[in-house]
Design an enzyme around this catalytic site. Sequence first.
Site, short mmCIF file in Angstrom:
data_model
loop_
_atom_site.label_atom_id
_atom_site.label_comp_id
_atom_site.label_asym_id
_atom_site.label_seq_id
_atom_site.Cartn_x
_atom_site.Cartn_y
_atom_site.Cartn_z
N TYR A 53 0.83 -1.21 0.00
CA TYR A 53 0.00 0.00 0.00
C TYR A 53 0.86 1.25 0.00
CZ TYR A 53 -4.00 -2.96 1.35
OH TYR A 53 -4.99 -3.90 1.40
N SER A 232 -13.63 -4.77 0.87
CA SER A 232 -14.51 -4.19 -0.16
C SER A 232 -15.98 -4.41 0.15
CB SER A 232 -14.17 -4.76 -1.55
OG SER A 232 -12.96 -4.24 -2.02
N LEU A 234 -18.10 -2.24 0.48
CA LEU A 234 -18.84 -1.26 -0.33
C LEU A 234 -18.49 -1.38 -1.82
CD1 LEU A 234 -18.74 1.94 1.92
CD2 LEU A 234 -20.61 0.29 1.62
N GLY A 235 -17.76 -2.42 -2.19
CA GLY A 235 -17.40 -2.61 -3.59
C GLY A 235 -16.70 -1.41 -4.19
N GLY A 237 -16.68 1.50 -3.13
CA GLY A 237 -17.56 2.65 -3.06
C GLY A 237 -18.77 2.56 -3.96
N LYS A 242 -22.65 6.34 -5.31
CA LYS A 242 -22.10 7.57 -5.89
C LYS A 242 -21.79 7.45 -7.38
CE LYS A 242 -17.37 6.55 -4.28
NZ LYS A 242 -16.31 7.03 -3.35
#
Length: 343
Positions: A53, A232, A234-235, A237, A242
């Site tokens: 990261y 993930s 929220l996949g 986001g 959104k």
Amino acid sequence: MRYRQLGSSDLQVSEICLGTMTYGEQNSAEDARSQLDYAVAHGVNFIDTAEMYPVPPRAGTQGLTEQYVGRWLKGVARDKLILATKVAGPARGYDWMRGGPRITRRHIEEAVDASLKRLQTDYIDLYQIHWPDRNVPMFGQTAYDPHAERESTPIAEQLAVFADLIKAGKIRHVGLSNETPWGVCQFIRASEQAGLPRVISIQNAYSLINRTYEFGLAEIGQREKVGLLAYSPLGFGVLSGKYLTPSGSGRISLFPGFGQRYGKPNVNEAVQAYAELARKAGKAPATLALAFVRSKWFVASTIIGATTMEQLKENIGSAEVELGADVLREIEAIHARYPNPAP
């Protein structure tokens, strides 16, 4: 905030885990400090990072996330936190990392020492293999290809290195990530046959639009006491809704091609349906998605990530939301119409 036992270990992890992969790319060191402070103040005791990261991985930024976490870690009570990080596997084109990362003794030992230095700590509570050393379908791929076989380190040899690191006090427990049912079973069998460390967790994607964990891994996790760390949720986001409008922006918009699985057929249709259900239930789409993941019996902790404090507060606040039986039934009805569009 509630806490759950992680696999067969003695670790009690918060139901929400703070993911950090945006630190060093979308978030500054000061952003990271503010997020970490807020999360811990609201009961989060579990922090997840990785040597590769921030994302998307680049030679110029690799390791920044651990550095940011390490600077913050110096000023807090280390023994009150559960810190997880990961060693990168092969076949992702990261030749700038150790000449091409692998899960061999040299690579693991170099990686863990570098992570300890960046994190400014003496030990890592949970050390995970970010993805397998062997050939497996990953990150949106769904078909195993035997023609893509490559040299890989035997699983028992991998575990033997982790055993030595545990004896040296550098790590406490071992976990897997992006792993398959066969892989988890092989790690468990190798540990039993050779008296090597037993994996306690698996960090795989799990969300309203990707419930493939339920097919085989859920049973293995239950019977073998391997806890799911759901990433993930929220996949990327997507499940916040959104991206349903042309003006929607976020990680997928910033880094085209980074979230291919979320461009597959029926993803938008499923997301729209879940967003409408959330509004009907009087909840934000992201809150509904996170509360669903947290409600599953096999989820030890749900890994959230945020680029703004507003997002972070909403995500952590979802830990107090319980979904009613009627909402859960409607979720299953949508799932039946659009099963796993983003595996």
